[in-house]
Design a protein around this motif. Structure first.
Motif, PDB file in Angstrom:
ATOM      1  N   VAL A   1       0.847  -1.197   0.000  1.00  0.00           N
ATOM      2  CA  VAL A   1       0.000   0.000   0.000  1.00  0.00           C
ATOM      3  C   VAL A   1       0.879   1.242   0.000  1.00  0.00           C
ATOM      4  N   GLY A   2       0.608   2.149  -0.925  1.00  0.00           N
ATOM      5  CA  GLY A   2       1.403   3.381  -1.016  1.00  0.00           C
ATOM      6  C   GLY A   2       0.781   4.491  -0.198  1.00  0.00           C
ATOM      7  N   LEU A   3       1.215   5.689  -0.479  1.00  0.00           N
ATOM      8  CA  LEU A   3       0.705   6.849   0.226  1.00  0.00           C
ATOM      9  C   LEU A   3       0.457   7.934  -0.815  1.00  0.00           C
ATOM     10  N   ALA A   4      -0.775   8.394  -0.912  1.00  0.00           N
ATOM     11  CA  ALA A   4      -1.099   9.425  -1.908  1.00  0.00           C
ATOM     12  C   ALA A   4      -0.720  10.801  -1.357  1.00  0.00           C
ATOM     13  N   GLU A   5      -1.144  11.826  -2.063  1.00  0.00           N
ATOM     14  CA  GLU A   5      -0.826  13.198  -1.664  1.00  0.00           C
ATOM     15  C   GLU A   5      -1.443  13.522  -0.301  1.00  0.00           C
ATOM     16  N   LYS A   6      -0.755  14.352   0.472  1.00  0.00           N
ATOM     17  CA  LYS A   6      -1.250  14.735   1.802  1.00  0.00           C
ATOM     18  C   LYS A   6      -2.539  15.564   1.687  1.00  0.00           C
ATOM     19  N   ALA A   7      -3.416  15.429   2.681  1.00  0.00           N
ATOM     20  CA  ALA A   7      -4.693  16.162   2.660  1.00  0.00           C
ATOM     21  C   ALA A   7      -4.450  17.659   2.521  1.00  0.00           C
ATOM     22  N   ASN A   8      -5.184  18.256   1.604  1.00  0.00           N
ATOM     23  CA  ASN A   8      -5.082  19.703   1.419  1.00  0.00           C
ATOM     24  C   ASN A   8      -6.500  20.291   1.462  1.00  0.00           C
ATOM     25  N   PRO A   9      -6.870  20.891   2.594  1.00  0.00           N
ATOM     26  CA  PRO A   9      -8.244  21.404   2.736  1.00  0.00           C
ATOM     27  C   PRO A   9      -8.568  22.533   1.764  1.00  0.00           C
ATOM     28  N   LEU A  10      -7.544  23.047   1.060  1.00  0.00           N
ATOM     29  CA  LEU A  10      -7.792  24.166   0.148  1.00  0.00           C
ATOM     30  C   LEU A  10      -8.043  23.710  -1.279  1.00  0.00           C
ATOM     31  N   GLN A  11      -7.748  22.431  -1.570  1.00  0.00           N
ATOM     32  CA  GLN A  11      -7.903  21.979  -2.948  1.00  0.00           C
ATOM     33  C   GLN A  11      -8.458  20.562  -3.043  1.00  0.00           C
ATOM     34  N   THR A  12      -9.618  20.443  -3.701  1.00  0.00           N
ATOM     35  CA  THR A  12     -10.191  19.122  -3.933  1.00  0.00           C
ATOM     36  C   THR A  12      -9.542  18.539  -5.185  1.00  0.00           C
ATOM     37  N   PRO A  13      -9.033  17.295  -5.116  1.00  0.00           N
ATOM     38  CA  PRO A  13      -8.413  16.726  -6.316  1.00  0.00           C
ATOM     39  C   PRO A  13      -9.449  16.547  -7.437  1.00  0.00           C
ATOM     40  N   PRO A  14      -9.015  16.614  -8.709  1.00  0.00           N
ATOM     41  CA  PRO A  14      -9.974  16.564  -9.821  1.00  0.00           C
ATOM     42  C   PRO A  14     -10.770  15.255  -9.897  1.00  0.00           C
ATOM     43  N   HIS A  15     -10.115  14.118  -9.660  1.00  0.00           N
ATOM     44  CA  HIS A  15     -10.841  12.849  -9.731  1.00  0.00           C
ATOM     45  C   HIS A  15     -10.799  12.188  -8.368  1.00  0.00           C
TER      46      HIS A  15
END
Lengths: 159, 377
Positions: free
Chosen positions: B287-301
């Motif tokens: 299991v990898g690790l995706a981008e850290k949570a960013n409350p200012l930007q919702t990822p596109p997908h």
């Protein structure tokens, strides 16, 4: 006919014995692997120690006859005193059980609040458990370059 | 009448009711233990060696034990992971990263935990389908079906709180979407959402709440429900079916076999198989690790875990309030199904409507899930 039946029973018995042994070996290996992995996972990695020399203060800032506390980047504190003959930098960690010592102005000595350890200005233990055990306050190495003091510290980094 | 003839010798263990002397084991160590742990071994053997129908020898009937074993895997790996996890938004992601990259075997334990959670949900769904399509939920086992639905709900909530803790983009935005979905429930929704999040939006309180739910409340709830589930299952006994296939029916003279050790042995083989599969999955697909949570930007997908795909697709197809209410109704229908089915069968005893509706529901869920899996929007 009877012999056949007997063979079938003993064959079944042997088979069930093999299955049981295989299960035991399987479960045993899983348990041993999990135990080994858990132990390696939980036991902390070896800390990395980094020795370096850093600027402490201008020599003129160090008071005569009493300890002045300087916070060090490794998290510790150095009690720096000009004893008249030399400048000493002592660790504030009591060598008995690790409590922090402080400077008692009235006595002119360092005192440990936990078990009453007493130390001279140069860090020599003179009373309490540290004196009984012959353990003095740890000294940091101090070097003087011109008017400035430098201290040798050892940082511990826990990965 | 000589009372002493039945009375046990002084100091020997006695069964609690009736004062019958307990049978003592042959070995000295066994006798030592028996005196300190006065268990009636005959009674234990009677209950544990209960004869179970022959169809239990087939793998489909091992799916009930599978989630329980995976839950044990989750408990062990989860306890280990909690040694390094920090439930604080500023440190959570870094602590998971540290476990995955620095701590020895951390990546392995985390991968096992994640894969095991996925397999657990899959096993619960398969077990539930088996019970549904064989009609094993019918009278007198309605209560156990309802406990099972509770276990399914708790398992899904477990999965949701679990991936929220990692504090990657999916964790944050998944929790945000879930909070807003909860808010859409009429009347109680806003209160429920605030309670879940510990405030108006996802923040410090949310992570602490999800952590406590994930490591304290849900494990306790699942343990209690699982205990009740197994207890009821043992009290009722295994459902007996009329099979047409002689392979499933077994021979006339021997229709049963003992639960212990025979069936337990089968379950242990399944357990060893699971350990093998989990190890392979963890090693081949760590299991990898995706981008850290960013409350200012919702990822596109953004997509939830696969087991929530169907709700996500349903939400996109219908309106917010309708989706929430219909999913709620679907859950309630699943819970009350034994009674709905009984009502149908009272009117039309030979009705196969349950099976047909079940197939329809499974098809709908599969279509929605696959649709969401392949759709980009």
């Amino acid at each position: 006919m009877e012999a056949d039946a007997e063979r079938a029973v003993s064959g079944g018995g042997r088979r069930s014995f093999i299955v049981r042994v295989a299960l035991m070996v399987g479960l045993g290996s899983i348990a041993a692997s999990v135990g080994g992995i858990a132990a390696r996972y939980l036991y902390p990695l070896k800390a990395i120690r980094l020795k370096r020399r850093i600027f402490l203060a201008p020599a003129a800032d160090v008071p005569t006859g009493r300890g002045k506390a300087y916070r060090l980047p490794d998290g510790g504190t150095a009690l720096v005193t000009d004893t008249g003959t030399e400048i000493v930098a002592l660790s504030d960690v009591c060598p008995h059980l690790g409590c922090k010592v402080h400077y008692e102005g009235a006595q002119g000595r360092f005192v440990c609040p936990c078990h009453g350890g007493v130390f001279e200005k140069d860090g020599t233990a003179i009373a309490g458990p540290p004196a009984e055990e012959g353990k003095n306050l740890k000294r940091y190495a101090i070097s003087r370059v011109g008017q400035n003091l430098f201290i040798d510290i050892e940082e511990t980094i826990q990965p | 009448m000589n009372q002493d003839a039945t009375a046990p010798p002084a100091g020997e263990p006695v069964a609690p009711h009736g004062g019958r002397p307990l049978p003592l084991p042959k070995s000295r160590a066994g006798r030592w233990l028996q005196r300190r742990l006065p268990i009636d071994l005959d009674a234990l053997r009677y209950y544990s060696n209960e004869p179970v129908p022959n169809h239990l020898k087939h793998w489909w009937w091992c799916l009930g034990g599978t989630p329980a074993m995976l839950f044990a895997v989750q408990a062990v790996t989860g306890i280990l992971l909690s040694f390094y996890y920090v439930p604080d938004p500023s440190q959570a992601y870094e602590s998971v990263k540290r476990v995955s990259t620095i701590v020895p075997f951390g990546w392995f334990l985390r991968s096992i935990h994640r894969w095991s959670s996925n397999l657990m949900i899959a096993a619960v769904i398969l077990h539930m389908m088996r019970v549904f399509f064989t009609g094993a939920y019918r009278k007198p086992r309605e209560l156990n079906w309802m406990i099972g639905i509770g276990l399914l709900g708790a398992t899904l909530f477990f999965g949701f709180t679990g991936y929220s803790l990692v504090y990657e983009q999916l964790s944050y935005w998944g929790a945000t979407v879930a909070g807003n979905l909860t808010e859409a429930v009429p009347i109680i929704g806003p209160y429920l959402a605030r309670l879940l999040r510990g405030g108006e939006m996802v923040g410090d309180n949310t992570l602490t709440r999800f952590f406590i739910l994930h490591i304290g409340i849900l494990p306790a709830l699942i343990t209690a429900l699982l205990g009740a589930h197994v207890l009821l299952f043992r009290l009722h006994g295994v459902t007996e079916f009329e099979f047409e296939s002689p392979k499933l029916r077994g021979s006339e003279e021997k229709k049963t076999f003992p639960f212990f050790p025979d069936h337990v042995m089968t379950e242990l083989i399944v357990g060893i198989g699971l350990a093998f599969v989990l190890t392979c999955l963890a090693v081949i697909f760590p299991v990898g690790l995706a981008e850290k949570a960013n409350p200012l930007q919702t990822p596109p997908h953004i997509k939830p875990e696969w087991y929530f795909f169907w709700t996500f697709r349903w939400l996109k197809l219908t309106g917010l309030t309708f989706a929430v209410l219909s999913i709620g109704f679907f859950g309630f229908l699943a819970l009350a199904w034994p009674f709905v089915d009984a009502a149908i069968r009272r009117r039309r005893p030979a009705s196969e409507l349950s099976v047909r509706l079940g197939i329809l529901a499974v098809c709908a869920l599969v279509v929605l899930t696959v649709w969401e899996a392949f759709a980009t929007h």
